[in-house]
Design a protein around this motif. Structure first.
Motif, PDB file in Angstrom:
ATOM      1  N   ALA B 137       0.830  -1.208   0.000  1.00 60.44           N
ATOM      2  CA  ALA B 137       0.000   0.000   0.000  1.00 60.44           C
ATOM      3  C   ALA B 137       0.862   1.255   0.000  1.00 60.44           C
ATOM      4  O   ALA B 137       1.829   1.353   0.752  1.00 60.44           O
ATOM      5  N   VAL B 138       0.486   2.198  -0.867  1.00 57.42           N
ATOM      6  CA  VAL B 138       1.171   3.493  -0.857  1.00 57.42           C
ATOM      7  C   VAL B 138       0.253   4.558  -0.252  1.00 57.42           C
ATOM      8  O   VAL B 138       0.677   5.682  -0.002  1.00 57.42           O
ATOM      9  N   LYS B 139      -1.014   4.192  -0.040  1.00 62.26           N
ATOM     10  CA  LYS B 139      -1.984   5.115   0.561  1.00 62.26           C
ATOM     11  C   LYS B 139      -2.763   4.367   1.608  1.00 62.26           C
ATOM     12  O   LYS B 139      -3.044   3.185   1.441  1.00 62.26           O
ATOM     13  N   LYS B 140      -3.138   5.075   2.691  1.00 57.97           N
ATOM     14  CA  LYS B 140      -4.022   4.458   3.687  1.00 57.97           C
ATOM     15  C   LYS B 140      -5.453   4.842   3.362  1.00 57.97           C
ATOM     16  O   LYS B 140      -5.703   5.986   2.969  1.00 57.97           O
ATOM     17  N   LEU B 141      -6.363   3.909   3.528  1.00 58.32           N
ATOM     18  CA  LEU B 141      -7.775   4.176   3.204  1.00 58.32           C
ATOM     19  C   LEU B 141      -8.459   4.881   4.386  1.00 58.32           C
ATOM     20  O   LEU B 141      -9.535   4.466   4.830  1.00 58.32           O
ATOM     21  N   GLU B 142      -7.838   5.952   4.871  1.00 58.39           N
ATOM     22  CA  GLU B 142      -8.377   6.640   6.049  1.00 58.39           C
ATOM     23  C   GLU B 142      -9.679   7.360   5.732  1.00 58.39           C
ATOM     24  O   GLU B 142      -9.817   7.987   4.689  1.00 58.39           O
ATOM     25  N   GLY B 143     -10.640   7.247   6.644  1.00 56.28           N
ATOM     26  CA  GLY B 143     -11.924   7.911   6.446  1.00 56.28           C
ATOM     27  C   GLY B 143     -12.930   7.045   5.723  1.00 56.28           C
ATOM     28  O   GLY B 143     -14.105   7.387   5.634  1.00 56.28           O
ATOM     29  N   LEU B 144     -12.471   5.924   5.213  1.00 56.48           N
ATOM     30  CA  LEU B 144     -13.376   5.020   4.514  1.00 56.48           C
ATOM     31  C   LEU B 144     -14.079   4.139   5.548  1.00 56.48           C
ATOM     32  O   LEU B 144     -13.426   3.437   6.320  1.00 56.48           O
ATOM     33  N   LYS B 145     -15.424   4.203   5.548  1.00 54.65           N
ATOM     34  CA  LYS B 145     -16.189   3.417   6.520  1.00 54.65           C
ATOM     35  C   LYS B 145     -17.108   2.451   5.769  1.00 54.65           C
ATOM     36  O   LYS B 145     -18.308   2.683   5.625  1.00 54.65           O
ATOM     37  N   PRO B 146     -16.541   1.382   5.254  1.00 56.25           N
ATOM     38  CA  PRO B 146     -17.342   0.468   4.433  1.00 56.25           C
ATOM     39  C   PRO B 146     -18.250  -0.438   5.258  1.00 56.25           C
ATOM     40  O   PRO B 146     -17.902  -0.842   6.367  1.00 56.25           O
ATOM     41  N   ALA B 147     -19.425  -0.723   4.706  1.00 58.18           N
ATOM     42  CA  ALA B 147     -20.254  -1.823   5.199  1.00 58.18           C
ATOM     43  C   ALA B 147     -19.926  -2.988   4.278  1.00 58.18           C
ATOM     44  O   ALA B 147     -20.226  -2.950   3.087  1.00 58.18           O
ATOM     45  N   CYS B 148     -19.239  -3.996   4.812  1.00 55.47           N
ATOM     46  CA  CYS B 148     -18.805  -5.126   3.981  1.00 55.47           C
ATOM     47  C   CYS B 148     -19.994  -6.042   3.728  1.00 55.47           C
ATOM     48  O   CYS B 148     -20.584  -6.568   4.658  1.00 55.47           O
ATOM     49  N   TYR B 149     -20.310  -6.201   2.449  1.00 53.98           N
ATOM     50  CA  TYR B 149     -21.521  -6.924   2.063  1.00 53.98           C
ATOM     51  C   TYR B 149     -21.135  -8.249   1.386  1.00 53.98           C
ATOM     52  O   TYR B 149     -20.616  -8.248   0.281  1.00 53.98           O
ATOM     53  N   TYR B 150     -21.408  -9.359   2.082  1.00 55.16           N
ATOM     54  CA  TYR B 150     -21.020 -10.685   1.586  1.00 55.16           C
ATOM     55  C   TYR B 150     -22.112 -11.347   0.747  1.00 55.16           C
ATOM     56  O   TYR B 150     -21.822 -12.197  -0.094  1.00 55.16           O
ATOM     57  N   GLY B 151     -23.370 -10.990   1.032  1.00 54.18           N
ATOM     58  CA  GLY B 151     -24.456 -11.679   0.339  1.00 54.18           C
ATOM     59  C   GLY B 151     -24.551 -13.125   0.798  1.00 54.18           C
ATOM     60  O   GLY B 151     -24.065 -13.487   1.874  1.00 54.18           O
ATOM     61  N   CYS B 152     -25.168 -13.950  -0.035  1.00 53.97           N
ATOM     62  CA  CYS B 152     -25.491 -15.331   0.386  1.00 53.97           C
ATOM     63  C   CYS B 152     -24.365 -16.330   0.196  1.00 53.97           C
ATOM     64  O   CYS B 152     -24.098 -17.166   1.050  1.00 53.97           O
ATOM     65  N   LEU B 153     -23.735 -16.284  -0.992  1.00 52.92           N
ATOM     66  CA  LEU B 153     -23.076 -17.491  -1.479  1.00 52.92           C
ATOM     67  C   LEU B 153     -21.625 -17.685  -1.065  1.00 52.92           C
ATOM     68  O   LEU B 153     -21.019 -18.700  -1.362  1.00 52.92           O
ATOM     69  N   LEU B 154     -21.064 -16.705  -0.355  1.00 53.32           N
ATOM     70  CA  LEU B 154     -19.682 -16.890   0.110  1.00 53.32           C
ATOM     71  C   LEU B 154     -19.637 -17.743   1.363  1.00 53.32           C
ATOM     72  O   LEU B 154     -18.645 -18.412   1.625  1.00 53.32           O
ATOM     73  N   VAL B 280     -24.044   4.417  -8.932  1.00 58.93           N
ATOM     74  CA  VAL B 280     -23.936   5.453  -7.900  1.00 58.93           C
ATOM     75  C   VAL B 280     -22.495   5.928  -7.957  1.00 58.93           C
ATOM     76  O   VAL B 280     -21.569   5.105  -7.875  1.00 58.93           O
ATOM     77  N   ASP B 281     -22.298   7.230  -8.105  1.00 59.84           N
ATOM     78  CA  ASP B 281     -20.946   7.768  -8.290  1.00 59.84           C
ATOM     79  C   ASP B 281     -19.967   7.220  -7.249  1.00 59.84           C
ATOM     80  O   ASP B 281     -20.221   7.293  -6.044  1.00 59.84           O
ATOM     81  N   ALA B 282     -18.860   6.668  -7.720  1.00 67.13           N
ATOM     82  CA  ALA B 282     -17.888   6.057  -6.809  1.00 67.13           C
ATOM     83  C   ALA B 282     -16.601   6.869  -6.730  1.00 67.13           C
ATOM     84  O   ALA B 282     -15.713   6.578  -5.921  1.00 67.13           O
ATOM     85  N   MET B 283     -16.481   7.891  -7.592  1.00 63.53           N
ATOM     86  CA  MET B 283     -15.262   8.712  -7.612  1.00 63.53           C
ATOM     87  C   MET B 283     -15.317   9.802  -6.531  1.00 63.53           C
ATOM     88  O   MET B 283     -14.299  10.151  -5.939  1.00 63.53           O
ATOM     89  N   GLY B 284     -16.519  10.344  -6.303  1.00 64.90           N
ATOM     90  CA  GLY B 284     -16.677  11.484  -5.390  1.00 64.90           C
ATOM     91  C   GLY B 284     -16.137  11.210  -3.994  1.00 64.90           C
ATOM     92  O   GLY B 284     -15.407  12.038  -3.433  1.00 64.90           O
ATOM     93  N   LEU B 285     -16.476  10.065  -3.425  1.00 74.35           N
ATOM     94  CA  LEU B 285     -16.029   9.750  -2.068  1.00 74.35           C
ATOM     95  C   LEU B 285     -14.506   9.630  -2.003  1.00 74.35           C
ATOM     96  O   LEU B 285     -13.870  10.104  -1.059  1.00 74.35           O
ATOM     97  N   LEU B 286     -13.922   9.020  -3.040  1.00 81.50           N
ATOM     98  CA  LEU B 286     -12.464   8.865  -3.063  1.00 81.50           C
ATOM     99  C   LEU B 286     -11.786  10.236  -3.085  1.00 81.50           C
ATOM    100  O   LEU B 286     -10.768  10.466  -2.432  1.00 81.50           O
ATOM    101  N   LYS B 287     -12.409  11.159  -3.839  1.00 76.99           N
ATOM    102  CA  LYS B 287     -11.873  12.513  -3.938  1.00 76.99           C
ATOM    103  C   LYS B 287     -11.992  13.238  -2.593  1.00 76.99           C
ATOM    104  O   LYS B 287     -11.038  13.846  -2.102  1.00 76.99           O
ATOM    105  N   GLU B 288     -13.191  13.104  -2.023  1.00 74.01           N
ATOM    106  CA  GLU B 288     -13.471  13.739  -0.731  1.00 74.01           C
ATOM    107  C   GLU B 288     -12.483  13.283   0.353  1.00 74.01           C
ATOM    108  O   GLU B 288     -12.072  14.059   1.212  1.00 74.01           O
TER     109      GLU B 288
END
Lengths: 199, 292
Positions: B137-154, B280-288
């Protein structure tokens, strides 16, 4: 939704033996704890939860077992089977009942769901791979013809508008794949389909 | 360079091509070469298991034969549905030699031996634990608060399978994302169903299921969803706006594949990873979050 009153015919019915054999599930192990019912994501809408379906089969009510919404609306999420203390996978039972309904040429309660899976398999047989555009075209055409013949004009128009919107936004986002991916050894895949038919 | 056999499946060759691109980029940087198996076919997904028990096993079986022919000992399958169907086929055939012989009779590349069938998390999680992902990693994913979504089949299977994670509360994605500096939220719908193909053939049902997923993710303070499954990704991304409007959910959450977040931490170009191809725009959050 209240549960239907079941016809009790265990002595004359071959249903339990047939479903047990085809699904590989030991339905008689069910002691109606209803953990499956608590976890079923579609139970509220179907009115029939996995425990009820198992009961229908155990008492031998073929009519109810083959004609209830759970058989068709089951999303195969496997929550019921994962939580079952007796390791009964009801999703495999709904799969079995769908296949039995198909074999018996029974009219599916939800034709859209049955027609979607059939269109998926038609496309896969044709190209060896699932083609989104081909399968959706087969499915939407079949659905539209069926529903128009039943006078469901608004449902057909709504569906067309919905799908056109989705296709447009997929195009805008470059998510619509126009090219056709196909397996070179399609005859090998089709031989598997032939073998399935003969079983 | 480690070599793994690779089965992309139909989604990764069509509407979820971005996932295919990202898998190859991320794995390469981890020193893993993905060898796509030659002339693979569709696994049959849920449609086969709902219509024909034999095809549900036979279609993935042909791919297992092709995978064995590569001579490699492990195959990685990023799509949850393909992964599940292939693993179930392998276990079913191991328990039913008669069925295996009957299918093998039709195949030019026979099923033999026992190639290890891995989900993408089975490859990534050990590398997160060993510190390998953080080291790349060259960047830390700081500020990212993901809800990890596994769904059914994993984590849930129609037969007995040794699941390498907690079935009801899996932690694989959280392990990966925490190693990269993100703060995953704890939430209750991580293994709930999005409806899969019901989004097309039983839309009201599928949208109800998705509304519960969005409501909980937003309520728990997540700023994005993350998944490894292309079917889940497509549904909760493409239908999110419609579901939000129908159920009065105002906030929209970008839905990332886990590979694009790992790729961002590795400093990859988001356009090259096709991060701009979300509904759903995925670039905006990364920029923010200053992650671009």
């Amino acid at each position: 939704m209240p549960s239907p009153v079941l016809k009790y015919e265990p002595a004359t019915s071959t249903l339990l033996a047939e479903v047990t054999k085809r699904s590989g599930q030991n339905l008689q192990a069910c002691y109606q704890c209803r953990r499956c019912a608590a976890g079923c994501p579609v139970g509220e809408e179907t009115g029939v939860t996995p425990d009820r379906l198992i009961r229908m089969i155990v008492v031998g009510d073929r009519e109810e077992a083959l004609n209830n919404l759970l058989v068709w609306k089951c999303v195969a999420c496997y929550t019921c089977g994962t939580r079952c203390p007796n390791n009964i996978q009801t999703a495999r039972i709904t799969e079995t009942l769908k296949q039995m309904a198909k074999k018996a040429h029974a009219r599916p309660l939800t034709p859209r769901i049955a027609d979607f899976h059939s269109a998926f398999m038609t496309s896969t047989r044709h190209l060896g791979r699932f083609n989104e555009i081909e399968a959706l075209t087969i499915y939407e055409t079949k659905t539209a013809i069926k529903e128009l013949s039943q006078g469901k004009v608004k449902a057909v128009i709504d569906e067309m508008i919905g799908q056109a919107r989705l296709a447009l936004s997929m195009m805008r986002k470059k998510r619509l794949h126009i090219g056709v991916d196909r397996v070179k050894a399609r005859s090998e895949v089709q031989a598997l389909f032939e073998k399935a038919k003969g079983r | 360079m480690t070599q793994l056999a690779y089965y992309p499946g139909c989604s990764l060759h069509s509407s979820s091509e971005l996932y295919d691109v990202q898998c190859k980029m991320v794995f390469k940087n981890l020193g893993i070469e993905l060898k796509e198996i030659d002339d693979w076919n569709c696994c049959g997904a849920t449609a086969a298991s709902k219509t024909d028990e034999f095809l549900a096993v036979a279609l993935p079986a042909r791919n297992l034969g092709l995978a064995t022919a590569t001579g490699l000992s492990e195959i990685v399958i990023p799509c949850s549905s393909c992964y599940s169907r292939t693993l179930v086929s392998q276990k079913t055939l191991a328990a039913d030699p008669g069925l295996k012989d009957s299918i093998n009779a039709e195949l030019s590349q026979k099923i033999k031996g026992d190639i290890k069938v891995s989900s993408i998390l089975e490859v990534l999680v050990p590398r997160a634990r060993s510190g390998e992902l953080a080291a790349k990693a060259v960047k830390k994913l700081e500020g990212l608060k993901p809800a990890c979504y596994y769904g059914c089949l994993l984590t849930r299977f129609p037969i007995d399978v040794n699941v390498p994670d907690d079935v009801e509360n899996p932690q694989g994605m959280e392990t990966v994302l925490k190693a990269l500096g993100a703060t995953p939220v704890d939430w209750g719908y991580k293994t709930d169903c999005c409806g899969a193909s019901a989004s097309v053939n039983d839309a009201d049902q599928s949208q109800l299921l998705m509304s519960r997923i969005f409501t909980d993710a937003v309520g728990r303070g997540a700023n994005c969803l993350v998944t490894t499954c292309p079917l889940c990704q497509f549904n909760v991304d493409a239908y999110q706006d419609a579901v939000g409007k129908k159920y009065g959910i105002e906030k929209r959450l970008p839905v990332y594949f886990i590979t694009e977040l790992i790729g961002m931490s590795m400093g990859f170009d988001p356009i090259e990873m096709q991060v701009d191809r979300h509904f759903v725009d995925a670039m905006g959050l990364l920029k923010e979050l200053n992650l671009l």
